[in-house]
Design an enzyme around this catalytic site. Structure first.
Site, PDB file in Angstrom:
ATOM      1  N   ASP A 130      -6.664 -53.757 113.498  1.00  0.00           N
ATOM      2  CA  ASP A 130      -6.985 -54.817 112.540  1.00  0.00           C
ATOM      3  C   ASP A 130      -5.963 -55.953 112.565  1.00  0.00           C
ATOM      4  OD1 ASP A 130      -9.473 -53.936 111.393  1.00  0.00           O
ATOM      5  OD2 ASP A 130      -8.339 -52.236 110.601  1.00  0.00           O
ATOM      6  N   ASN A 131      -4.852 -55.754 113.240  1.00  0.00           N
ATOM      7  CA  ASN A 131      -3.901 -56.864 113.408  1.00  0.00           C
ATOM      8  C   ASN A 131      -4.534 -58.015 114.199  1.00  0.00           C
ATOM      9  OD1 ASN A 131      -1.949 -55.509 111.944  1.00  0.00           O
ATOM     10  ND2 ASN A 131      -1.081 -54.513 113.753  1.00  0.00           N
ATOM     11  N   TYR A 138      19.478 -39.957 128.326  1.00  0.00           N
ATOM     12  CA  TYR A 138      18.293 -40.337 127.554  1.00  0.00           C
ATOM     13  C   TYR A 138      17.956 -41.825 127.685  1.00  0.00           C
ATOM     14  CZ  TYR A 138      14.972 -41.312 124.004  1.00  0.00           C
ATOM     15  OH  TYR A 138      13.832 -41.730 123.394  1.00  0.00           O
ATOM     16  N   GLY A 139      16.721 -42.096 127.951  1.00  0.00           N
ATOM     17  CA  GLY A 139      16.080 -43.410 127.849  1.00  0.00           C
ATOM     18  C   GLY A 139      16.964 -44.639 127.951  1.00  0.00           C
ATOM     19  N   SER A 142      10.521 -39.188 120.285  1.00  0.00           N
ATOM     20  CA  SER A 142      10.020 -38.685 121.572  1.00  0.00           C
ATOM     21  C   SER A 142       9.188 -39.779 122.233  1.00  0.00           C
ATOM     22  CB  SER A 142       9.205 -37.411 121.369  1.00  0.00           C
ATOM     23  OG  SER A 142       8.176 -37.618 120.429  1.00  0.00           O
ATOM     24  N   ARG A 143       9.156 -39.752 123.552  1.00  0.00           N
ATOM     25  CA  ARG A 143       8.603 -40.896 124.289  1.00  0.00           C
ATOM     26  C   ARG A 143       7.743 -40.450 125.461  1.00  0.00           C
ATOM     27  NH1 ARG A 143      10.464 -46.401 122.738  1.00  0.00           N
ATOM     28  NH2 ARG A 143      11.766 -45.930 120.960  1.00  0.00           N
ATOM     29  N   HIS A 202      13.403 -59.236 123.414  1.00  0.00           N
ATOM     30  CA  HIS A 202      12.820 -57.923 123.114  1.00  0.00           C
ATOM     31  C   HIS A 202      11.392 -58.138 122.587  1.00  0.00           C
ATOM     32  CE1 HIS A 202      13.427 -53.852 120.763  1.00  0.00           C
ATOM     33  NE2 HIS A 202      12.782 -53.674 121.894  1.00  0.00           N
ATOM     34  N   LYS A 228      17.137 -51.851 128.729  1.00  0.00           N
ATOM     35  CA  LYS A 228      17.872 -52.601 127.719  1.00  0.00           C
ATOM     36  C   LYS A 228      19.186 -53.151 128.270  1.00  0.00           C
ATOM     37  CE  LYS A 228      14.647 -52.317 124.852  1.00  0.00           C
ATOM     38  NZ  LYS A 228      14.187 -51.326 123.971  1.00  0.00           N
ATOM     39  N   ARG A 235      19.100 -44.202 121.596  1.00  0.00           N
ATOM     40  CA  ARG A 235      20.201 -45.101 121.910  1.00  0.00           C
ATOM     41  C   ARG A 235      21.352 -44.871 120.929  1.00  0.00           C
ATOM     42  NH1 ARG A 235      19.183 -49.549 120.353  1.00  0.00           N
ATOM     43  NH2 ARG A 235      17.011 -49.352 119.701  1.00  0.00           N
ATOM     44  N   ASP A 251       7.565 -54.527 125.827  1.00  0.00           N
ATOM     45  CA  ASP A 251       8.931 -54.373 125.302  1.00  0.00           C
ATOM     46  C   ASP A 251       9.870 -55.538 125.630  1.00  0.00           C
ATOM     47  OD1 ASP A 251      10.604 -52.467 123.781  1.00  0.00           O
ATOM     48  OD2 ASP A 251      11.797 -52.316 125.601  1.00  0.00           O
ATOM     49  N   SER A 307      12.948 -52.084 117.422  1.00  0.00           N
ATOM     50  CA  SER A 307      12.543 -50.824 118.043  1.00  0.00           C
ATOM     51  C   SER A 307      11.695 -49.995 117.083  1.00  0.00           C
ATOM     52  CB  SER A 307      13.788 -50.025 118.433  1.00  0.00           C
ATOM     53  OG  SER A 307      14.559 -50.786 119.322  1.00  0.00           O
ATOM     54  N   ALA A 308      10.624 -49.446 117.625  1.00  0.00           N
ATOM     55  CA  ALA A 308       9.688 -48.607 116.874  1.00  0.00           C
ATOM     56  C   ALA A 308       9.057 -49.353 115.680  1.00  0.00           C
ATOM     57  CB  ALA A 308      10.344 -47.296 116.436  1.00  0.00           C
ATOM     58  N   CYS A 309       8.792 -50.624 115.864  1.00  0.00           N
ATOM     59  CA  CYS A 309       8.136 -51.412 114.820  1.00  0.00           C
ATOM     60  C   CYS A 309       6.812 -52.020 115.294  1.00  0.00           C
ATOM     61  CB  CYS A 309       9.068 -52.491 114.299  1.00  0.00           C
ATOM     62  SG  CYS A 309      10.434 -51.820 113.344  1.00  0.00           S
ATOM     63  N   GLY A 310       6.253 -51.521 116.369  1.00  0.00           N
ATOM     64  CA  GLY A 310       4.875 -51.877 116.679  1.00  0.00           C
ATOM     65  C   GLY A 310       4.597 -52.739 117.891  1.00  0.00           C
ATOM     66  N   LYS A 311       5.555 -52.926 118.797  1.00  0.00           N
ATOM     67  CA  LYS A 311       5.280 -53.767 119.972  1.00  0.00           C
ATOM     68  C   LYS A 311       4.225 -53.142 120.888  1.00  0.00           C
ATOM     69  CE  LYS A 311       9.567 -54.069 121.234  1.00  0.00           C
ATOM     70  NZ  LYS A 311      10.056 -53.309 120.074  1.00  0.00           N
TER      71      LYS A 311
HETATM   72  P1  GTP Z   1      10.105 -49.494 120.941  1.00  0.00           P
HETATM   73  O1  GTP Z   1       9.489 -48.903 122.157  1.00  0.00           O
HETATM   74  O2  GTP Z   1      11.129 -48.605 120.330  1.00  0.00           O
HETATM   75  O3  GTP Z   1      10.674 -50.852 121.187  1.00  0.00           O
HETATM   76  O4  GTP Z   1       8.967 -49.554 119.797  1.00  0.00           O
HETATM   77  P2  GTP Z   1       7.692 -50.501 119.576  1.00  0.00           P
HETATM   78  O5  GTP Z   1       8.118 -51.750 118.905  1.00  0.00           O
HETATM   79  O6  GTP Z   1       6.934 -50.636 120.836  1.00  0.00           O
HETATM   80  O7  GTP Z   1       6.856 -49.669 118.503  1.00  0.00           O
HETATM   81  P3  GTP Z   1       5.473 -48.876 118.644  1.00  0.00           P
HETATM   82  O8  GTP Z   1       4.322 -49.771 118.954  1.00  0.00           O
HETATM   83  O9  GTP Z   1       5.682 -47.739 119.567  1.00  0.00           O
HETATM   84  O10 GTP Z   1       5.268 -48.347 117.170  1.00  0.00           O
HETATM   85  C1  GTP Z   1       6.245 -47.570 116.519  1.00  0.00           C
HETATM   86  C2  GTP Z   1       5.664 -46.853 115.334  1.00  0.00           C
HETATM   87  O11 GTP Z   1       5.080 -47.789 114.425  1.00  0.00           O
HETATM   88  C3  GTP Z   1       4.562 -45.869 115.712  1.00  0.00           C
HETATM   89  O12 GTP Z   1       4.742 -44.682 114.984  1.00  0.00           O
HETATM   90  C4  GTP Z   1       3.302 -46.573 115.299  1.00  0.00           C
HETATM   91  O13 GTP Z   1       2.292 -45.668 114.959  1.00  0.00           O
HETATM   92  C5  GTP Z   1       3.741 -47.443 114.132  1.00  0.00           C
HETATM   93  N1  GTP Z   1       2.924 -48.688 114.041  1.00  0.00           N
HETATM   94  C6  GTP Z   1       2.672 -49.558 115.055  1.00  0.00           C
HETATM   95  N2  GTP Z   1       1.858 -50.581 114.639  1.00  0.00           N
HETATM   96  C7  GTP Z   1       1.608 -50.350 113.339  1.00  0.00           C
HETATM   97  C8  GTP Z   1       0.840 -51.051 112.336  1.00  0.00           C
HETATM   98  O14 GTP Z   1       0.216 -52.091 112.579  1.00  0.00           O
HETATM   99  N3  GTP Z   1       0.830 -50.515 111.086  1.00  0.00           N
HETATM  100  C9  GTP Z   1       1.518 -49.357 110.787  1.00  0.00           C
HETATM  101  N4  GTP Z   1       1.455 -48.902 109.533  1.00  0.00           N
HETATM  102  N5  GTP Z   1       2.235 -48.659 111.700  1.00  0.00           N
HETATM  103  C10 GTP Z   1       2.296 -49.147 112.956  1.00  0.00           C
HETATM  104  C1  SPV Z   2      13.893 -49.398 121.962  1.00  0.00           C
HETATM  105  O1  SPV Z   2      14.642 -48.655 121.310  1.00  0.00           O
HETATM  106  O2  SPV Z   2      13.683 -50.588 121.654  1.00  0.00           O
HETATM  107  C2  SPV Z   2      13.180 -48.860 123.136  1.00  0.00           C
HETATM  108  C3  SPV Z   2      13.531 -47.535 123.607  1.00  0.00           C
HETATM  109  O3  SPV Z   2      12.351 -49.554 123.702  1.00  0.00           O
HETATM  110  S1  SPV Z   2      14.981 -47.528 124.549  1.00  0.00           S
HETATM  111  O4  SPV Z   2      14.603 -47.762 125.954  1.00  0.00           O
HETATM  112  O5  SPV Z   2      15.581 -46.197 124.404  1.00  0.00           O
HETATM  113  O6  SPV Z   2      15.861 -48.567 124.131  1.00  0.00           O
HETATM  114 MN    MN Z   3      12.060 -51.548 122.616  1.00  0.00          MN
END
Ligand code: GTP
Ligand code: SPV
Ligand code: MN
Length: 647
Positions: A504-505, A199-200, A377-378, A228, A208, A71, A279, A250-254
Site C-alpha cells: 500500500d506504500n 557476519y554480514g 537473520s538474513r 544508503h 557497507k 554490525r 540498499d 537499517s531494517a526500516c523498509g528499503k
Molecule cells: P537493511 O537491509 O538492514 O538495510 O534493511 P531494510 O531497510 O532493507 O529493511 P527491510 O525492507 O528488510 O524491512 C525491515 C523490517 O521492516 C521488516 O521486518 C519488514 O517487515 C518491516 N517493514 C518494511 N516495510 C514496512 C512497512 O511499510 N510497514 C511496516 N509496518 N513494516 C515494514
Molecule cells: C544494514 O544494516 O543496513 C544492512 C545489513 O544492510 S549489513 O550488511 O550487515 O550492514
Molecule cells: Mn542496509
C-alpha cells in the site's frame, strides 16, 4: 596461481599472506566449478548446511557465533590522520595505531587455513561507474556471499588491468572474539581491515565498508554520492517510467519498498514496480542536468523476519534458489528454513538459530529470546532471482531520479509523507532524520536516535562536510530530484501501526511522483513542508483494519497526515541540540537557515499574546521566518532569508 600481473594486487596479496601466514592461497576466478567445490567443502566442514534440493535448490544455511550477529558500530572506525576529518559521530582511531592493533591480532591468524583472494566489482564490470576491490579472507562463507552480492572473478582482474587501482580489503576471522573485533577504514589509503567477525556487514567488505564508507569519501572528493538507498522504477499504464531512490535506516523498509507489489487495482490499471537496488545507490550528475543512480551490488542481503508471500513476495521468491540463509531457523521435517513472520503456522520440528531444538510452546513474539530465527537473520540472494528486477539493473549509466525519499521509524510526530520546499530544505530534512534503532546493529533496539540520511553508521568522513556535499551536489544539477520524507511506522495509543504499509506504500509513491512532474498536483503548505491533501492519496480498496476491525478511512489518513506544531517545535529543539552537541561544527549555513525557519513556523504563541499572534500563525510556512526567533547559531540576517525553490 596468481590470476594477474598487477604488481599492486600481487603486493597486497603477498603482504596479507606474510601477516596472516595461511597454508595456501586460492584465487577466486568466479567459475561455477570453483564455487561448487567451495560449497561442498563448507558443507563437509559444517560451515554450511545443505537445504532441501527439491524445495530450495542450491540453498544453504549458515549459523554465526552468538556473539556475532550484527554490525558493531562501536567497533567500526574511520582512521583518518586527523581526528576532526572523521568527524564527531564516527568512531576514530589513528591510522598507525589501528594498523598496529589489527596487525597484532591478525598475525599468524590463518595458520593451517586457506586465504582466498576475491577480486570483485561494485557495479557492472567495465562500466564507467564501476569500482573494483580485492578482498582477502579466510572464510568460505565470505567468498560465497561476496559471489552473490558482487560481481566476482578473473574478469574483474582483467578490468583492473596491469596498473589499475582497487580497494584493499583484509578480513580474518581469527577467534571471532567480540573483544578484539575491529572494522577499520583507511579512506586515505583505500583500505579496509576487519578482524574477529564473520557476519554480514562486518565482513562482506564490498558492501557497507567499501560501497558506503570508503565510497562516500571518494564521492566527496570526486563530486558524486554514495548513499544508503534503494532504487526503484515505477512503470505507468502508458509505459512511462520514473525512478525514485529512498534512504531508510537499517531494517526500516528499503528491501520491502524496492520490491513492492502494488494493490490490485493499480496492477489492473497497468502500474508496475521494478527493483534496481535495495540498499546502496551511487549517484552522479548526468549530462542532462539530472541525478543518475546505479546500484553497485549484485544481490540482496535482506532481513528475513517479517518476509512472507504477502509482505514481500518478490523477496521471498528471490530466496528460492542459490541463496545463503544466515541465522534463520531450520525446519527439520523437510530441511527448509523458517523465521518469525514467514507463516502463521509454526513448524513442528525446528532448530533455532543457535543450533538448539526450538520449543514453539514457549514462543512469545514479544520476547526476542524465544524466537526461532535471530531478529537480524538474513538471506543472501542473487538479484537475478527477483521476479521484479528492473531491466535497467545492469545498465551502465544507471537511471535518472525524479525523487529522493527519506524516512525512518517514528511512532509519532512525522506524518505519512511530506515534501521539502526545495533541495536545501530537503537536505535539512535528511540531516534531521531520527529513527528507532533496530536489530541490524548490536545494542538496544527501539531507541529513537538521529540517523542523518540513514548514513549515521556509514558516512566515511565528517557528517557536517557530508551535509555540505549534499548542498553542493544540489547546486550542480539543473533539475535535481524533489525531496520527500515518509513514515510508514506511526503508531496509535495501543502501539498498532496506523498505516498498512508494504504494497500500500504504492499509494504514497503515486502522490510523490505526481508532485514531481511538470504540472505538480496541489498540496498543503505546512510548517514542515508540503503535505498531501488527504483526498489526493488513493485509499480506495484499502481493506486494512487497524485494531479491532476499525476500517481505514479518510479520517484515518488525515490523522497520519497531521502536522502537530507543538510536537514539531520540540522536534526543532531536538534537531538544534543535535546540531550543537553532536555534529558540533561544519554544519552548512543553509541548514541553520532551514532550522530557523522550522522553529519560526512552529512557534506557538504564549496564551497572553493570542490575538496578536493569531494572524501570523495563519501565514504559510517559510514566510513567517523573519518574525520568529532564529535558531541558535544562525545569524538573524540569513535566518530571515526566504528559501526559494531551485529553478
Ligand atoms: P537493511 O537491509 O538492514 O538495510 O534493511 P531494510 O531497510 O532493507 O529493511 P527491510 O525492507 O528488510 O524491512 C525491515 C523490517 O521492516 C521488516 O521486518 C519488514 O517487515 C518491516 N517493514 C518494511 N516495510 C514496512 C512497512 O511499510 N510497514 C511496516 N509496518 N513494516 C515494514
Ligand atoms: C544494514 O544494516 O543496513 C544492512 C545489513 O544492510 S549489513 O550488511 O550487515 O550492514
Ligand atoms: Mn542496509
Amino acid at each position: 596461481m596468481a590470476l594477474t600481473k598487477n604488481k599492486k594486487v600481487l603486493d597486497f596479496v603477498e603482504s596479507s599472506a606474510n601477516l596472516a601466514q595461511p597454508n595456501n592461497i586460492v584465487w577466486i576466478d568466479g567459475s561455477a566449478a570453483q564455487i561448487k567445490a567451495l560449497k561442498e567443502e563448507a558443507v563437509k566442514s559444517g560451515e554450511l548446511i545443505k537445504l532441501n534440493e527439491n524445495l530450495l535448490p542450491d540453498c544453504y544455511l549458515h549459523r554465526t557465533k552468538v556473539n556475532d550477529v550484527a554490525r558493531v558500530e562501536d567497533r567500526t572506525f574511520i582512521c583518518t590522520p586527523k581526528k576532526e576529518d572523521a568527524g564527531p559521530i564516527n568512531y576514530w582511531m589513528d591510522p598507525r595505531e589501528a594498523r598496529e592493533l589489527t596487525n597484532e591480532i591478525a598475525r599468524g591468524s590463518m595458520k593451517g587455513r586457506t586465504m582466498y583472494v576475491i577480486p570483485y566489482s561494485m557495479g557492472v564490470v567495465g562500466s564507467p561507474f564501476a569500482k573494483y576491490g580485492i578482498e582477502v579472507t579466510d572464510s568460505i562463507y565470505v567468498v560465497l556471499n561476496m559471489n552473490i552480492m558482487t560481481r566476482v572473478g578473473k574478469k574483474v582482474l582483467d578490468a583492473i588491468g596491469k596498473n589499475g587501482d582497487f580497494i584493499k580489503g583484509f578480513h580474518a576471522k581469527c577467534d571471532v572474539d567480540a573483544d578484539k573485533r575491529y572494522i577499520m577504514h583507511f579512506p586515505e589509503e583505500n583500505s579496509i581491515v576487519s578482524v574477529n567477525s564473520a557476519y554480514g556487514g562486518n565482513v562482506l567488505l564490498g558492501k557497507k565498508c567499501f560501497a558506503l564508507r570508503i565510497a562516500s569519501y571518494l564521492g566527496k572528493n570526486e563530486g558524486w554520492m554514495a548513499e544508503h538507498m534503494l532504487i526503484l522504477g515505477v512503470t505507468y499504464p502508458d509505459g512511462e517510467k520514473k525512478y525514485v531512490a529512498a534512504a531508510f535506516p537499517s531494517a526500516c523498509g528499503k528491501t520491502n519498498l524496492a520490491m513492492l507489489i502494488p494493490p490490485k487495482h493499480y496492477l489492473e490499471k497497468g502500474f508496475k514496480i521494478e527493483c534496481v537496488g535495495d540498499d546502496i545507490a551511487w549517484i552522479r550528475v548526468g549530462k542532462d542536468g539530472r541525478l543518475w543512480a546505479v546500484n553497485p551490488e549484485n544481490g540482496f542481503f535482506g532481513v528475513a523476519p517479517g518476509t512472507n508471500e504477502h509482505s514481500n513476495y518478490n523477496a521471498l521468491e528471490s530466496t528460492k534458489r542459490g541463496t545463503i540463509f544466515t541465522n534463520v531457523a531450520l525446519n527439520t521435517d523437510n530441511m527448509t528454513v523458517w523465521w518469525e513472520g514467514l507463516s502463521k503456522e509454526l513448524p513442528e520440528h525446528c532448530i533455532d538459530w543457535t543450533g538448539k531444538p526450538w520449543n514453539s510452546e514457549k514462543f512469545d513474539k514479544h520476547d526476542k529470546s524465544t524466537c526461532a530465527a535471530h531478529p537480524n537473520s538474513r538471506f543472501t540472494a542473487p538479484a537475478e532471482n527477483c521476479p521484479c528486477v528492473s531491466p535497467d539493473f545492469n545498465s551502465k549509466e544507471g537511471v535518472p531520479l525524479s525523487a529522493i525519499i527519506f524516512g525512518g521509524r517514528r511512532a509519532s510526530t512525522t506524518p505519512l509523507v511530506y515534501q521539502s520546499r526545495d533541495w536545501n530544505h530537503g537536505v535539512f530534512i535528511g540531516s534531521a532524520m531520527s529513527s528507532e534503532t533496530t536489530a541490524a546493529a548490536t545494542g538496544a533496539t527501539g531507541v529513537l536516535r538521529h540517523d542523518p540520511m540513514a548514513m549515521k553508521p556509514f558516512a566515511g568522513y565528517h557528517m557536517g562536510d557530508y551535509f555540505k556535499h549534499w548542498i553542493d551536489m544540489g547546486a550542480k544539477v539543473k533539475n535535481p530530484p524533489k525531496i520527500f520524507n515518509v513514515n510508514w511506522f506511526r503508531q496509535d495509543a495501543d502501539g498498532n501501526f496506523m498505516w498498512p504499509g508494504f504494497g500500500d506504500n504504492m499509494r504514497v509513491l503515486e502522490w510523490i511522483l505526481k508532485r514531481c512532474g511538470d504540472s505538480p498536483i496541489d498540496a498543503e503548505e505546512t510548517a514542515i513542508g508540503y503535505v498531501p491533501k488527504a483526498e489526493d492519496i488513493d485509499i480506495s480498496e484499502l481493506d486494512y483494519n487497524i485494531a479491532e476491525g476499525k476500517p481505514f478511512t479518510l479520517d484515518s489518513l488525515k490523522e497520519i497526515l497531521t502536522v502537530d506544531k507543538e510536537k514539531w517545535s520540540k522536534e526543532a529543539e531536538e534537531i538544534e541540540a543535535y546540531y550543537n552537541n553532536s555534529i558540533k561544527d561544519r554544519i552548512p549555513q543553509e541548514l541553520w537557515d532551514c532550522l530557523a525557519t522550522l522553529k519560526a513556523n512552529c512557534y506557538v504563541a504564549p496564551v497572553a499574546e493570542k490575538p496578536a499572534k493569531k494572524a501570523a500563525a495563519k501565514k504559510p510556512a517559510a514566510k513567517t521566518a523573519d518574525k520568529k526567533p532564529a535558531a541558535k547559531k544562525a545569524p538573524a540576517k540569513t535566518a530571515a532569508k526566504k528559501t526559494t525553490a531551485k529553478k
